[in-house]
Each structure stands twice: as C-alpha cells, then as structure tokens.
Design an enzyme around this catalytic site. Sequence first.
Site, short mmCIF file in Angstrom:
data_model
loop_
_atom_site.label_atom_id
_atom_site.label_comp_id
_atom_site.label_asym_id
_atom_site.label_seq_id
_atom_site.Cartn_x
_atom_site.Cartn_y
_atom_site.Cartn_z
N HIS A 45 0.83 -1.21 0.00
CA HIS A 45 0.00 0.00 0.00
C HIS A 45 0.87 1.26 0.00
O HIS A 45 2.10 1.18 0.06
CB HIS A 45 -0.94 -0.01 1.21
CG HIS A 45 -0.24 -0.13 2.52
ND1 HIS A 45 0.31 -1.32 2.95
CD2 HIS A 45 0.04 0.78 3.49
CE1 HIS A 45 0.87 -1.13 4.14
NE2 HIS A 45 0.72 0.13 4.48
N THR A 48 2.17 4.41 -4.32
CA THR A 48 3.19 4.42 -5.39
C THR A 48 4.30 3.41 -5.12
O THR A 48 4.64 3.14 -3.97
CB THR A 48 3.83 5.82 -5.51
OG1 THR A 48 4.21 6.26 -4.20
CG2 THR A 48 2.90 6.84 -6.14
N ARG A 49 4.86 2.86 -6.20
CA ARG A 49 6.06 2.03 -6.13
C ARG A 49 6.96 2.40 -7.31
O ARG A 49 6.46 2.70 -8.40
CB ARG A 49 5.72 0.53 -6.26
CG ARG A 49 4.99 -0.06 -5.05
CD ARG A 49 5.91 -0.16 -3.85
NE ARG A 49 5.30 -0.83 -2.70
CZ ARG A 49 4.59 -0.22 -1.74
NH1 ARG A 49 4.35 1.07 -1.79
NH2 ARG A 49 4.11 -0.92 -0.72
N LYS A 263 6.27 12.13 -1.52
CA LYS A 263 6.41 10.91 -0.71
C LYS A 263 7.88 10.49 -0.67
O LYS A 263 8.50 10.30 -1.73
CB LYS A 263 5.55 9.80 -1.31
CG LYS A 263 5.64 8.49 -0.54
CD LYS A 263 4.81 7.41 -1.20
CE LYS A 263 5.37 6.05 -0.90
NZ LYS A 263 4.70 4.98 -1.65
N HIS A 267 14.98 3.42 2.99
CA HIS A 267 14.98 2.05 2.51
C HIS A 267 15.73 1.23 3.56
O HIS A 267 16.94 1.40 3.73
CB HIS A 267 15.70 2.01 1.15
CG HIS A 267 15.70 0.67 0.48
ND1 HIS A 267 14.59 -0.14 0.40
CD2 HIS A 267 16.69 0.01 -0.18
CE1 HIS A 267 14.89 -1.24 -0.27
NE2 HIS A 267 16.16 -1.19 -0.62
N CYS A 312 4.42 0.26 6.75
CA CYS A 312 4.38 -0.86 5.81
C CYS A 312 5.44 -1.89 6.27
O CYS A 312 6.18 -1.63 7.23
CB CYS A 312 4.72 -0.30 4.44
SG CYS A 312 4.29 -1.35 3.03
N LYS A 345 7.56 -4.04 -8.41
CA LYS A 345 7.69 -3.79 -9.86
C LYS A 345 7.67 -5.07 -10.69
O LYS A 345 7.29 -5.08 -11.84
CB LYS A 345 8.99 -3.01 -10.14
CG LYS A 345 10.24 -3.79 -9.76
CD LYS A 345 11.52 -3.01 -9.93
CE LYS A 345 11.79 -2.06 -8.81
NZ LYS A 345 11.90 -2.67 -7.45
C1 LIG Z 1 7.20 0.88 2.23
C2 LIG Z 1 7.48 -0.02 1.07
C3 LIG Z 1 7.98 0.53 -0.10
C4 LIG Z 1 8.28 -0.29 -1.17
N1 LIG Z 1 8.74 0.27 -2.33
C5 LIG Z 1 8.91 -0.50 -3.43
C6 LIG Z 1 9.21 0.10 -4.67
O1 LIG Z 1 9.31 1.32 -4.80
N2 LIG Z 1 9.37 -0.73 -5.74
C7 LIG Z 1 9.22 -2.08 -5.65
O2 LIG Z 1 9.38 -2.76 -6.65
N3 LIG Z 1 8.93 -2.67 -4.47
C8 LIG Z 1 8.76 -1.91 -3.37
N4 LIG Z 1 8.42 -2.47 -2.17
C9 LIG Z 1 8.31 -3.92 -2.07
C10 LIG Z 1 6.98 -4.41 -2.59
O3 LIG Z 1 5.96 -3.53 -2.28
C11 LIG Z 1 6.76 -5.81 -2.05
O4 LIG Z 1 7.83 -6.63 -2.47
C12 LIG Z 1 5.45 -6.41 -2.56
O5 LIG Z 1 4.40 -5.52 -2.44
C13 LIG Z 1 5.19 -7.69 -1.76
O6 LIG Z 1 4.05 -8.31 -2.27
P1 LIG Z 1 3.48 -9.64 -1.61
O7 LIG Z 1 2.41 -10.12 -2.50
O8 LIG Z 1 4.63 -10.53 -1.29
O9 LIG Z 1 2.91 -9.16 -0.19
P2 LIG Z 1 1.48 -8.50 0.10
O10 LIG Z 1 1.07 -7.62 -1.02
O11 LIG Z 1 1.55 -7.92 1.47
O12 LIG Z 1 0.49 -9.73 0.07
C14 LIG Z 1 0.47 -10.75 1.02
C15 LIG Z 1 -0.99 -11.09 1.23
O13 LIG Z 1 -1.11 -12.31 1.93
C16 LIG Z 1 -2.25 -12.21 2.76
N5 LIG Z 1 -2.11 -13.23 3.80
C17 LIG Z 1 -1.08 -13.37 4.66
N6 LIG Z 1 -1.25 -14.43 5.46
C18 LIG Z 1 -2.44 -14.99 5.10
C19 LIG Z 1 -3.18 -16.11 5.58
N7 LIG Z 1 -2.71 -16.88 6.56
N8 LIG Z 1 -4.38 -16.38 5.01
C20 LIG Z 1 -4.85 -15.62 3.98
N9 LIG Z 1 -4.18 -14.53 3.51
C21 LIG Z 1 -2.99 -14.22 4.05
C22 LIG Z 1 -2.19 -10.79 3.26
O14 LIG Z 1 -3.43 -10.33 3.76
C23 LIG Z 1 -1.73 -10.04 2.04
O15 LIG Z 1 -2.81 -9.53 1.28
C24 LIG Z 1 8.10 -1.68 -1.07
C25 LIG Z 1 7.59 -2.24 0.11
C26 LIG Z 1 7.25 -1.40 1.16
C27 LIG Z 1 6.71 -2.00 2.42
#
Ligand SMILES: Cc1cc2nc3c(=O)[nH]c(=O)nc-3n(C[C@H](O)[C@H](O)[C@H](O)COP(=O)(O)OP(=O)(O)OC[C@H]3O[C@@H](n4cnc5c(N)ncnc54)[C@H](O)[C@@H]3O)c2cc1C
Length: 377
Positions: A45, A48-49, A263, A267, A312, A345
């Site tokens: 959330h 932006t990324r 924003k 990192h 986050c 990304k």
């Molecule tokens: C502040 C911040 C800035 C960032 N900036 C960048 C950037 O500029 N560029 C970039 O490329 N990346 C960036 N990243 C990294 C990127 O955002 C993450 O790598 C990516 O969003 C992770 O995605 P995900 O699907 O692994 O996790 P999430 O999107 O968090 O999804 C995990 C999901 O699993 C669900 N879940 C967990 N456990 C269970 C369960 N037991 N049962 C059912 N559901 C469950 C959760 O509710 C959640 O919806 C940033 C991250 C952060 C925190």
Amino acid sequence: MTSYDVAIIGLGAMGSAAAYQLAKRGVSVIGFDRFTPPHTMGSSHGDTRIIREAYHESPAYVPIVQRAYELWDELAEEAGETLLQQTGGLMLGEPEGETVSGAIRSAELHGLAYEVLDADEVRKRWPQFNAPDQFAAVHEDRSGILFPEKCISAQLSGSIRVGAELRYGTQVSGWVKDGDGVNVHTDSGDVSAGQLLITAGAWMPGLVPELALPVEIERQVLFWFEPALNADLFDPTHCPVYIWEYESGHAFYGFPNLGDGVKIARHHDGRVVDPDFLDRDEVSDVDEEMLRKQLSRMMPYASGRVIRSEVCMYTNTPDQHYLIGFHPENASVLIGSPCSGHGFKMASALGESFAELLLDGESRHDLSLFALDRLLT
Ligand SMILES: Cc1cc2nc3c(=O)[nH]c(=O)nc-3n(C[C@H](O)[C@H](O)[C@H](O)COP(=O)(O)OP(=O)(O)OC[C@H]3O[C@@H](n4cnc5c(N)ncnc54)[C@H](O)[C@@H]3O)c2cc1C
C-alpha cells in the site's frame, strides 16, 4: 469437498498476479486473503512504487523487469487504467557505491540506455536535489511509478474475469500434504488442491514454520511532505523518481508530488517486527527525524510539514534477494516471497513465472539467485 488445481494463500501483489496468470491458462484456481485486497495491512500500500530497469541489486533482475513492463502495459490496457507513469529515474550516491555502480553494471550488461552525471550536472538539471560534490548519479528514462492498489485491483478483477474463485476475509491457518496434493485449512473450512502457492508476504514464514527460514519482517515508515520551497520542482514533469544512497548501504527514495505531497521514505533501517503485532498508527518523532536529517542536507526544499504517514512491512532475506522455490519436502507447494523491499515492480512477471513453475516445472527466467535452498541449513 470441491477440489481445485491450485490454491493460493495471499492475494496481494504476488498472489493476485499469479491468480491472474494461472486462471488465464485455464487452471482452476482458488485464492484466499485474510483481508480484502488491496488493503493497508501488508506490503503493497501507499499509492506508489518505483519501477526501474538498470537494476543495481543484480543484473539478473533485468530480464524479469523487462517482462514486467510488458505485462503491466497489457494489464493496463485490459483494465482501461493507468497503472504506470513514466517519470525517469535517478540513482544517486558515491560513484563506487552499490546504487550507482550496480546500476551502471546492469545497464552495460544488458545494453540499456542511461546517462551518468556528476553532482554539478545533477544540481543544475534538478535543483531540488542538492547532491554533495563527491556524488554521481545514473539517470534512466524508463523508470517511473506504479500505482500498487490499482495494479492489484486490476489483477484481481482480471483473475475473476477468467474464472478464478477468490475468497477475501478468509484466513488460512495451515496446510497438510494430502496424497499428491494439499489440504488447506481456512477459518471457513478445508479446501483441497493439487498444488499450493504461498504468497503471504510478511506472514509467509508462519505458513512454513518447519523450514525455520531466516527471514525478518521490517517495519518501514512512509512520509508525504509538503514542499517547504519551490514546490513546482516536485511536479512529475520536473521530478524523476529517485534513490539516494547517502551513506554506504543506507538509502532513502522518493517520488514527485502527485498532488498529495512529496512521498519519501528510508529504505531499510527499520526495526524487526511481528506482522500480527505491528502498530500501524504510531509513527514517532524519531522516525521523522532520521529522515529529516538527510532531507535537510540533500533535499531541503522537500522538507516541509508532514501531510501524511503510513507504516508498511518488508519481508527480508539475509542477502536481500527474493525467495522463490518449491518446498523441499513437498513438490506440490511453491513459496513465492519476492520482497526484501523491492518486489512490487516485478509482480506481473513473477506471477507469470509462478504459473510456469507450477504448470511446467520451470520459468522462462533464470530464478537461481532466489533459490530457497540457499536459506536452508
Ligand atoms: C514501504 C514499502 C515501499 C516499497 N517500495 C517498493 C518500490 O518502490 N518498488 C518495488 O518494486 N517494491 C517496493 N516495495 C516492495 C513491494 O511492495 C513488495 O515486495 C510487494 O508488495 C510484496 O508483495 P506480496 O504479495 O509478497 O505481499 P502483500 O502484497 O503484502 O500480500 C500478502 C498477502 O497475503 C495475505 N495473507 C497473509 N497471510 C495470510 C493467511 N494466513 N491467510 C490468507 N491470507 C494471508 C495478506 O493479507 C496479504 O494480502 C516496497 C515495500 C514497502 C513495504
């Protein structure tokens, strides 16, 4: 009990991308999320990324991000939404630091278009960046901004359109091997599937406790600042996305002002947390001061009052590369944890890779840098 080809735990950035790619291939997919994505409880959330191509972390990421650009474009067209805004990107730091030298290495190896600038050129071209004299910068045109909530919504709607069944507000408590497949336990009953994809972000380690993965969840705070001076310099037409390695191994990054402030966030350098006990509402003066210290030197015009802040989580591996691989004791279970603070990304392309791994046993990309067994003792 109904049985599905693939069950997915977690429908954030990665799980929604995989659901879309799997269902598009005609596979029966069931996906679970404990919340209603896109939401503000995980890692995807904050509006932006950054997307960038001259990847300083390793040249191995470049073909993946190139594919991700194509897939984000396809998804945007299909959804009729703007998912990516190209602004150009600036990577700043000591010339021999990882951010600058790594970006050049990737750009050279993959024949990418880029410019190297000295500090004086940076200050002239972008007066909002007060680069210290000894700094250099790499600029690339293709960098820009992804809108994560819109990307996830588009992937989820796309998945449903091509037949995936998605259950929100459904927590998975665990899974067990069941013949050649798996049985997934949820708070609204069990589901059986041939294969399981675990894309649970910060909660992933708790779903494979037997692996004792050396993964840490790190709290990260995002700030939106009102520019103190020369606000027009932060308009997207004048301001690229940027990553500043202000000291070796320490960086902050930021975005132009999209209408609700500039924003900026550090990192890493956050504290290790338990995702179930993270206080998302409490942003301290210390959080703000640590960032202000760098801004007052390097981006003084941006350092006005704080308009908004968000908390986050990063899911970090020890080497900061992603973690992707089949469960060592169960070949029907794929773990997909591409984070360490830089995964978003790639989500569109990694969703495709997860589908390929599950259906064909191999991905079009070389994912060996992310192998699960490098983290097992
Ligand atoms: C502040 C911040 C800035 C960032 N900036 C960048 C950037 O500029 N560029 C970039 O490329 N990346 C960036 N990243 C990294 C990127 O955002 C993450 O790598 C990516 O969003 C992770 O995605 P995900 O699907 O692994 O996790 P999430 O999107 O968090 O999804 C995990 C999901 O699993 C669900 N879940 C967990 N456990 C269970 C369960 N037991 N049962 C059912 N559901 C469950 C959760 O509710 C959640 O919806 C940033 C991250 C952060 C925190």
